[in-house]
Design a protein around this motif. Structure first.
Motif, PDB file in Angstrom:
ATOM      1  N   GLU A 362      -8.175   5.987   7.750  1.00 25.10           N
ATOM      2  CA  GLU A 362      -8.027   5.541   6.390  1.00 25.10           C
ATOM      3  C   GLU A 362      -7.618   6.484   5.236  1.00 25.10           C
ATOM      4  OE1 GLU A 362      -7.665   2.641   5.525  1.00 25.10           O
ATOM      5  OE2 GLU A 362      -7.567   2.800   3.151  1.00 25.10           O
ATOM      6  N   ASN A 366      -4.220   6.661   3.327  1.00 22.90           N
ATOM      7  CA  ASN A 366      -4.161   6.579   1.923  1.00 22.90           C
ATOM      8  C   ASN A 366      -3.274   7.821   1.252  1.00 22.90           C
ATOM      9  OD1 ASN A 366      -5.362   4.493   1.758  1.00 22.90           O
ATOM     10  ND2 ASN A 366      -7.664   5.016   0.972  1.00 22.90           N
ATOM     11  N   HIS A 370      -0.453   6.987  -0.932  1.00 25.81           N
ATOM     12  CA  HIS A 370      -0.546   6.778  -2.423  1.00 25.81           C
ATOM     13  C   HIS A 370      -0.540   8.203  -3.084  1.00 25.81           C
ATOM     14  CE1 HIS A 370      -1.951   2.699  -1.435  1.00 25.81           C
ATOM     15  NE2 HIS A 370      -2.878   3.238  -0.639  1.00 25.81           N
ATOM     16  N   SER A 371      -0.770   9.192  -2.331  1.00 23.22           N
ATOM     17  CA  SER A 371      -1.276  10.383  -3.029  1.00 23.22           C
ATOM     18  C   SER A 371      -0.171  11.130  -3.672  1.00 23.22           C
ATOM     19  CB  SER A 371      -2.238  11.135  -2.341  1.00 23.22           C
ATOM     20  OG  SER A 371      -1.349  12.001  -1.111  1.00 23.22           O
ATOM     21  N   ASP A 393      -7.070  16.198  -0.779  1.00 23.99           N
ATOM     22  CA  ASP A 393      -5.527  16.443  -0.966  1.00 23.99           C
ATOM     23  C   ASP A 393      -5.336  17.073  -2.304  1.00 23.99           C
ATOM     24  OD1 ASP A 393      -4.772  14.311  -2.691  1.00 23.99           O
ATOM     25  OD2 ASP A 393      -5.665  13.026  -1.209  1.00 23.99           O
ATOM     26  N   GLU A 400      -9.148   4.509  -6.662  1.00 24.21           N
ATOM     27  CA  GLU A 400     -10.183   3.616  -6.847  1.00 24.21           C
ATOM     28  C   GLU A 400     -10.637   2.778  -5.724  1.00 24.21           C
ATOM     29  OE1 GLU A 400     -11.227   2.238 -10.334  1.00 24.21           O
ATOM     30  OE2 GLU A 400      -9.885   3.359 -11.523  1.00 24.21           O
ATOM     31  N   GLY A 404      -8.120  -1.460  -3.845  1.00 22.39           N
ATOM     32  CA  GLY A 404      -7.470  -2.066  -2.360  1.00 22.39           C
ATOM     33  C   GLY A 404      -8.789  -2.575  -1.542  1.00 22.39           C
ATOM     34  N   GLY A 406      -9.087  -0.964   1.781  1.00 23.78           N
ATOM     35  CA  GLY A 406      -9.441   0.228   2.742  1.00 23.78           C
ATOM     36  C   GLY A 406     -10.519   0.878   2.495  1.00 23.78           C
ATOM     37  N   LEU A 407     -10.770   1.526   1.208  1.00 23.39           N
ATOM     38  CA  LEU A 407     -12.052   2.263   0.691  1.00 23.39           C
ATOM     39  C   LEU A 407     -13.205   1.377   1.006  1.00 23.39           C
ATOM     40  CD1 LEU A 407     -10.038   4.666  -1.967  1.00 23.39           C
ATOM     41  CD2 LEU A 407     -11.084   5.061   0.489  1.00 23.39           C
TER      42      LEU A 407
HETATM   43  N1  LIG Z   1      -5.437   9.852  -1.877  1.00 27.14           N
HETATM   44  C1  LIG Z   1      -5.435   9.126  -2.699  1.00 27.14           C
HETATM   45  N2  LIG Z   1      -4.643   9.824  -3.714  1.00 27.14           N
HETATM   46  C2  LIG Z   1      -4.448   8.803  -4.762  1.00 27.14           C
HETATM   47  N3  LIG Z   1      -4.617   7.458  -4.856  1.00 27.14           N
HETATM   48  C3  LIG Z   1      -5.311   6.865  -3.872  1.00 27.14           C
HETATM   49  C4  LIG Z   1      -5.775   7.890  -2.833  1.00 27.14           C
HETATM   50  N4  LIG Z   1      -6.532   7.019  -1.952  1.00 27.14           N
HETATM   51  C5  LIG Z   1      -6.417   5.618  -2.367  1.00 27.14           C
HETATM   52  N5  LIG Z   1      -5.855   5.868  -3.528  1.00 27.14           N
HETATM   53  C6  LIG Z   1      -5.495   4.494  -4.726  1.00 27.14           C
HETATM   54  O1  LIG Z   1      -6.995   3.669  -4.417  1.00 27.14           O
HETATM   55  C7  LIG Z   1      -6.677   2.331  -4.088  1.00 27.14           C
HETATM   56  C8  LIG Z   1      -7.524   1.839  -3.192  1.00 27.14           C
HETATM   57  O2  LIG Z   1      -7.388   2.741  -1.697  1.00 27.14           O
HETATM   58  P1  LIG Z   1      -7.431   1.320  -0.307  1.00 27.14           P
HETATM   59  O3  LIG Z   1      -9.087   0.891  -0.845  1.00 27.14           O
HETATM   60  O4  LIG Z   1      -7.382   2.415   0.720  1.00 27.14           O
HETATM   61  O5  LIG Z   1      -6.500   0.403  -0.523  1.00 27.14           O
HETATM   62  P2  LIG Z   1      -4.895   0.126   0.119  1.00 27.14           P
HETATM   63  O6  LIG Z   1      -5.255  -0.858   1.150  1.00 27.14           O
HETATM   64  O7  LIG Z   1      -4.122  -0.030  -1.074  1.00 27.14           O
HETATM   65  O8  LIG Z   1      -4.863   1.404   0.821  1.00 27.14           O
HETATM   66  C9  LIG Z   1      -4.976   2.712  -3.288  1.00 27.14           C
HETATM   67  O9  LIG Z   1      -4.274   1.515  -3.761  1.00 27.14           O
HETATM   68  C10 LIG Z   1      -4.548   3.879  -3.989  1.00 27.14           C
HETATM   69  O10 LIG Z   1      -3.866   3.434  -5.408  1.00 27.14           O
END
Ligand SMILES: Nc1ncnc2c1ncn2[C@@H]1O[C@H](COP(=O)(O)OP(=O)(O)O)[C@@H](O)[C@H]1O
Ligand SMILES: [Mg+2]
Length: 441
Positions: A362, A366, A370-371, A393, A400, A404, A406-407
């Protein structure tokens, strides 16, 4: 006559039945004996391992005791007062290590609230006082017992194997482990072997008790005393238990959904297509063949989906290549260049390893999604019964958990194992995700 014959046959039968019962009892006795022997050997082996592992904290305990003594003496002239926090911190860290060690050999030793390291509060703090009492006992008694745990097996091997090698020793060389006398003849050598058997008997008989004695000060003095409030720990455990049930239910729902939406649907179309083909086969063999071909491809898709679902439950790569291999594989396939440093000599429970695997999967997804990072760094360590994973990274940050699913999902998974997940991701980066999992659960 016939009656008598019958009668003798009857007694014979009874006799052979008795014999069978006797034989069965003998066999059972032999089984029992084997069981007891195996159990005694196992217990003694575990006790020796536990005693030796006690040296790992008893040796530092001696040093910390010495350090505290020097600090106390120099405090008289004032210098020691400034140095006091450092040995106190060392004492608390060592007590923590002993708690972890004891938890590996028995029930968990629940730690009290973290004690103070400043001198004045520490002097009146009951936890620190109990830790000090433990330190003195463990440095003396624990150390001695630990040494015996190393020396006794050496004595036992050396003396019981003595007849095998004594003729090669130089004349007059000390014979026994106790350094009394030297062997000059075979009877002497056999007497030494007898001494070796005596050592083995001592190990079998006393080692478990010695291990318990070595652990007792830690179990009594390092556990939270009656004055400590355990409600916090209970609340924490209740929460993790609820999280475990929750994670389990979510997992079941996810599996049920993927089976329902994926494989099940495909298999329905397989049956429909095969049914249609059967009806058509006499009339229009070419059309039936086409239907069967479609059915075959639907079946293949169902198979592929089932494989994906299975992989989502417990990644087979973990069984094939171990945790280190599985994590390195993830890093190698990462879209963002990823440096990985794995040192996981200890095996953890399969579900814990799977959790670490899903966390890294995960985190890397991510990072790629996203990063906007140029590179990522992963560190994984397993030691002292804990598995630590750190993913960093150099991207834009701002991750946050509420953004989403995933986290949140991996936090639940980690919490279900009574582990901890922390995420720091200030705007502008860097983003660091760390996970600390107990290996055993
Ligand atoms: N390594 C990262 N760097 C920057 N932003 C991140 C990172 N990981 C997650 N995010 C931000 O946190 C949010 C939540 O992540 P996550 O719970 O994994 O949801 P998603 O299903 O969108 O991946 C993401 O939508 C993204 O905006
Ligand atoms: Mg995600």
């Amino acid at each position: 006559m016939a009656i008598r014959e019958d009668a003798t046959a009857g007694t014979k039968a009874a006799g052979s039945a008795d014999a069978a019962v006797d034989a069965a009892a003998g066999g059972r006795r032999r089984e029992d004996f084997k069981d007891i022997a195996v159990r005694t050997l196992g217990t003694a082996g575990a006790a020796i391992a536990q005693l030796t592992s006690g040296l790992g904290t008893a040796l530092p305990a001696l040093l910390v005791l010495l350090w505290l003594a020097v600090t106390a003496v120099t405090s008289v002239v004032g210098v020691g007062l400034l140095m006091a926090p450092a040995p106190l911190r060392a004492l608390h860290a060592l007590a923590g290590r002993e708690r972890d060690r004891l938890a590996r050999w028995g029930p968990e030793v629940v730690a009290p609230q973290p004690p103070p390291t400043r001198l004045r509060p520490a002097l009146v703090d009951p936890t620190t006082r109990r830790e000090l009492r433990w330190l003195v006992r463990h440095a003396v008694l624990g150390f001695t017992l630990g040494l015996l745990g190393v020396i006794l097996p050496i004595f036992a091997v050396r003396d019981s194997a003595f007849p095998l090698y004594w003729t090669f020793l130089p004349k007059g060389a000390t014979a026994t482990s106790l350094a009394v006398g030297s062997a000059h003849s075979w009877p002497d050598a056999l007497a030494v072997a007898l001494l070796g058997v005596g050592w083995i008997a001592i190990i079998l008989g006393l080692a478990p008790g010695m291990a318990r004695t070595q652990a007792r000060p830690g179990r009594e003095l390092l556990a939270a005393g009656p004055e400590t409030d355990l409600s916090l720990r209970i609340a924490e455990l209740t929460a993790t238990r609820a999280a475990a049930l929750d994670a389990h239910a979510t997992e079941l729902r996810r599996i049920e959904r993927s089976l329902h939406d994926g494989a099940q649907n495909r298999l329905v179309s397989v049956t429909v297509l095969v049914g249609a083909a059967r009806r058509m086969v006499a009339r229009d063999p070419a059309g039936a063949d086409e239907l069967l071909e479609r059915a075959q491809s639907a079946a293949e898709q169902a198979l592929a989906e089932l494989r994906t679902v299975a992989r989502g439950i417990l990644p087979p790569v973990l069984a094939d290549r171990g945790l280190a291999g599985a994590l390195s594989g993830l890093a190698a396939n990462s879209a963002v260049p990823c440096r990985i440093d794995v040192d996981v000599p200890e095996r953890c429970a399969a579900s814990v390893e799977a959790t670490a695997y899903f966390v890294l999967a995960e985190a890397l997804t991510n990072i790629a999604k996203h990063s906007g990072a140029g590179r990522a760094t992963v560190t994984a360590r397993a030691s002292g019964g804990r598995l630590l994973l750190r993913v960093e990274d150099d991207g834009r940050g701002g991750a946050e958990e509420d953004g989403g699913t995933g986290l949140t999902g991996i936090r639940r998974r980690v919490a279900a194992h009574d582990g901890r997940l922390s995420l720091t991701s200030p705007p502008g980066g860097p983003t660091v995700l760390t996970v600390d999992l107990p290996c055993g659960s």
